[in-house]
Design a protein around this motif. Structure first.
Motif, mmCIF file in Angstrom:
data_model
loop_
_atom_site.group_PDB
_atom_site.id
_atom_site.type_symbol
_atom_site.label_atom_id
_atom_site.label_comp_id
_atom_site.label_asym_id
_atom_site.label_seq_id
_atom_site.Cartn_x
_atom_site.Cartn_y
_atom_site.Cartn_z
ATOM 1 N N ALA A 131 23.034 52.659 -3.712
ATOM 2 C CA ALA A 131 24.526 53.321 -2.796
ATOM 3 C C ALA A 131 25.382 53.967 -3.867
ATOM 4 N N LEU A 132 26.177 53.182 -4.473
ATOM 5 C CA LEU A 132 26.843 54.018 -5.497
ATOM 6 C C LEU A 132 26.181 55.096 -6.932
ATOM 7 N N VAL A 440 41.772 53.963 -8.040
ATOM 8 C CA VAL A 440 41.126 54.544 -6.847
ATOM 9 C C VAL A 440 42.271 55.292 -5.565
ATOM 10 N N PRO A 441 43.662 55.321 -6.213
ATOM 11 C CA PRO A 441 44.587 56.204 -5.538
ATOM 12 C C PRO A 441 44.428 57.705 -5.749
ATOM 13 N N ASP A 442 43.675 57.887 -7.149
ATOM 14 C CA ASP A 442 43.603 58.918 -8.111
ATOM 15 C C ASP A 442 42.187 60.009 -8.326
ATOM 16 N N GLY A 443 41.610 59.265 -7.594
ATOM 17 C CA GLY A 443 40.180 60.047 -7.110
ATOM 18 C C GLY A 443 38.789 59.549 -7.131
ATOM 19 N N GLY A 444 39.422 57.621 -6.894
ATOM 20 C CA GLY A 444 37.890 56.831 -7.646
ATOM 21 C C GLY A 444 37.224 56.605 -5.902
ATOM 22 N N TRP A 445 38.755 56.331 -5.023
ATOM 23 C CA TRP A 445 38.538 56.139 -3.714
ATOM 24 C C TRP A 445 37.001 57.230 -3.497
ATOM 25 N N PHE A 446 36.550 58.528 -4.110
ATOM 26 C CA PHE A 446 35.645 59.022 -3.946
ATOM 27 C C PHE A 446 34.215 58.813 -3.588
ATOM 28 N N LEU A 448 33.089 55.408 -4.071
ATOM 29 C CA LEU A 448 33.406 53.851 -3.186
ATOM 30 C C LEU A 448 33.098 55.005 -1.655
ATOM 31 N N LEU A 449 33.671 55.675 -1.117
ATOM 32 C CA LEU A 449 33.188 55.764 -0.060
ATOM 33 C C LEU A 449 32.167 56.592 0.207
ATOM 34 N N VAL A 450 31.558 57.549 -1.048
ATOM 35 C CA VAL A 450 30.322 57.746 -0.574
ATOM 36 C C VAL A 450 29.398 56.772 -0.028
ATOM 37 N N VAL A 454 26.477 55.917 2.693
ATOM 38 C CA VAL A 454 25.046 55.604 1.669
ATOM 39 C C VAL A 454 24.519 53.966 2.464
ATOM 40 N N PHE A 455 25.484 53.515 1.913
ATOM 41 C CA PHE A 455 24.870 51.949 2.192
ATOM 42 C C PHE A 455 25.264 51.664 4.053
ATOM 43 N N ILE A 456 25.584 52.565 4.378
ATOM 44 C CA ILE A 456 26.102 52.045 6.475
ATOM 45 C C ILE A 456 24.147 52.563 6.820
#
Length: 642
Positions: A131-132, A440-446, A448-450, A454-456
């Motif tokens: 997924a990552l 993560v706050p500066d864009g690393g969340w993207f 992880l969200l994707v 995908v994992f779900i």
């Protein structure tokens, strides 16, 4: 959905018998050159931004000799530990019949450890690594192309306004040509990347000759000194230093295309020396010129007159790196479908000669949409690097977890050898992952969200199809009872009927519905199951297994590897054990299309059942996936609760 939805549509389980891999008949050096063009595009374009970001990124460092030497030392030893030792020397030995990558390794492990209590946890880790990968495959084209095209503004500030539009045009064109195949373009990948690596190595060597003291950075004590003098800045710098090894997982994932030795030769004798020459050159340039060169130490290695040609070469390399990631996304998706983690999707083959040349329209356009959104939202490679790295380091850390299972369970290494090696990998990968969490706050969340989305989807599909297969088994009638009761009472008509079924037990629902509504049976009835092996390839001689059930009924199992296409008519034409040879014009294929009814039964939460039902409705039909003749297919519907 068809009843044969168990894998991409047929088997509810994955077989584990030994199957042949695929050999590489071409010469070692020819394959090594080809590998340079495909495998090393991602890691090869890292010099465009990796070194700059450690000093001018979200956690900037003071531009002095201590930090420059420390960063160079960290980059070199990261390449040695993560790429050379971990991937090239160890993990690439853990191939699944010649194939590599997280899913291939996961299939190998799960096939050998199916009865272990911790197997489910390992499978979930492998699925999350996959997924990552999708998050990474969205960021790589955006950051690589932007990083290359930004050289225009370095060569001439007048071009600054062209960077975003030109990047968008290049990316749109790249995704648009995917449907035509990349075989012809791919022939140029190796020579172009060879030229690129030769150019960046030459520029680096010229700079090093002017400041030879940079060569001392090969010593690991500069990396240690960096952490001793500035522990927190050194830890935060790891979030940018890791950009120098992004793409390491591609070495393992692409092993099936080129083989272990060509990739090792390319890395050790060409790519690694070229990259280190360039990084050393960039470090030497910063020692000499300081802040003046920090805008783009990669492009400023070249004289002003050669910067525009360098932009052209770097852009070509970035396009190749992006192409490799896109092709990788297609390949991973095909594996996920075959292993039962995704519904069937339309897969087009773009090369008659190369089985791996595939195109998946849905994945292509989704990737393009997300890549363009990234470019238009972040607007610079520097901003994008904040989102880059966390997906890569997460996948690397998971690969180390999978490697631990391989060393202890599959290879049986002694603890005194395995534990120190794994400790090094876990410390290094863990440090890089932890450093990237600060972004993560500066864009690393993207990513992880994707990865989470995908994992779900992957786990929901896998769980849902298992529940559905279980419900179908519960209601299935034993075959022997059916044959005894129906064979003598129903009218028999000429021809062959093939009933696709997910499991080799029980009577297919399509057969029951056909008898109920049409009141007839064909002279020859085939109960057909397609199974996907946990090996990438199954040889033709092991393709078909059949059993005569009596009174014109036959049970048949067709097996494929998870890297192969399921072509049922082609397999049937080779069968000689069920009476007369199969003729498509005398054969009818019966499929059961299931309609899912969410229910309160224990199994999945209602919201996941709805997601599964949506994926079910949008899956490609079994007729197209199994390449069944369109004028010989009959679909019969039914409803099922999970």
């Amino acid at each position: 959905m068809t009843e044969n939805e168990g894998q991409p549509g047929a088997a509810a389980e994955i077989t584990t018998e030994d199957h042949e891999g695929h050999a590489h008949a071409q010469g070692l050096w020819k394959l090594a050159v080809a590998a340079v063009g495909v495998v090393f595009g991602d890691i090869g374009t890292s010099p465009l931004y990796a070194f700059r970001e450690t000093f001018d990124g979200h956690h900037p460092l003071a531009l002095d000799t201590l930090h420059i030497m420390g960063v160079i030392s960290l980059m070199f030893w990261s390449m040695m530990i993560v790429v050379t030792l971990k991937y090239v020397s160890v993990i690439m030995r853990a191939d699944n019949k010649g194939e590599g990558g997280s899913l291939a390794l996961l299939a190998l492990i799960s096939g050998r450890t199916a009865q272990k209590r911790w197997t489910r946890g390992i499978i979930l880790l492998g699925v999350f690594a996959t997924a990552l990968f999708y998050g990474d495959s969205m960021i790589t084209p955006a950051v690589s192309v932007l990083g290359a095209v930004e050289g225009l503004s370095v060569a001439s500030p007048a071009f600054a306004d062209w960077v975003i539009p030109l990047s968008v045009m290049i990316l749109v064109g790249l995704f648009a040509i995917q449907r035509t195949g990349t075989a012809r373009v791919g022939a140029f990948f190796g020579p172009v990347m060879l030229l690129y690596f030769l150019v960046i190595a030459t520029l680096g060597v010229v700079s090093v000759f002017q400041t030879p003291q940079i060569l001392a950075a090969f010593s690991p004590h500069y990396a240690v000194l960096f952490f001793v003098e500035d522990p927190l800045p050194a830890f935060l710098a790891l979030g940018s230093v890791v950009l120098a090894v992004t793409g390491a997982e591609a070495l393992y994932a692409d092993m099936g295309h080129f083989g272990r030795n060509p990739i090792r030769v390319s890395w050790l004798f060409f790519v690694l020396p070229a990259l280190m020459c360039n990084y050393m050159g960039q470090g030497a340039l910063l020692i000499r010129d300081g802040m003046i060169a920090l805008e783009s130490p990669f492009y400023m290695l070249a004289p002003a007159a050669l910067q525009l040609p360098l932009v052209g070469i770097a852009t070509a390399a970035a396009i190749i790196a992006s192409q490799a990631v896109i092709s990788g996304a297609f390949s991973v998706t095909q594996q996920a479908i075959q292993l039962g983690f995704m519904p069937r999707l339309r897969i087009d083959h773009t090369s008659a000669a190369t089985a791996g040349q595939i195109y998946i329209p849905l994945i292509n356009w989704l990737l393009m949409t997300m890549v363009l959104l990234l470019v238009l939202t972040f607007r610079s490679s520097s901003n994008l690097t904040s989102a880059y790295g966390i997906a890569v380091t997460g996948a690397m850390l998971i690969d180390t977890c999978l490697l631990a299972v391989v060393l202890f369970v599959l290879w049986g290494w002694k603890k005194r050898y395995a534990i120190p090696l794994l400790a090094i990998f876990f410390v290094v990968d863990g440090a890089y992952f932890a450093a990237n969490l600060t972004k993560v706050p500066d864009g690393g969340w993207f990513p992880l969200l994707v990865g989470l989305i995908v994992f779900i989807l992957l786990t929901t599909w896998s769980k849902g199809r298992k529940l559905m297969m279980g419900r179908l088994r519960e209601s299935a009638m034993p075959v022997k009872i059916f044959i005894e009761s129906a064979a003598n009472s129903a009218s028999r008509v000429p021809g062959t009927a093939v009933f696709m079924t997910s499991t080799p037990e029980g009577v297919p629902h399509a057969l029951l519905h056909n008898l109920k509504h049409n009141k007839v049976l064909h002279e020859r009835v085939i109960l057909l199951t397609v199974k996907i092996s946990d090996s990438p390839f199954v040889s033709d001689r092991k393709r078909v297994q059949s059993e005569d059930l009596g009174k014109g009924f036959h049970r048949m199992v067709i097996r494929y590897g998870f890297m192969q296409d399921a072509d049922v008519p082609a397999a049937l034409k080779q069968v000689r054990s069920c009476g007369e040879p199969f003729k498509m014009m005398d054969t009818s294929f019966f499929l059961a299309r299931q309609t899912l009814l969410p229910s309160a039964k224990p199994g999945m939460m209602v919201w996941r059942e709805k997601i599964f039902a949506w994926m079910l409705r949008n899956a490609e039909s079994a007729m197209e996936f199994f390449k069944l003749p369109t004028n010989r297919v009959v679909e019969l519907g039914s409803q099922v609760e999970i």
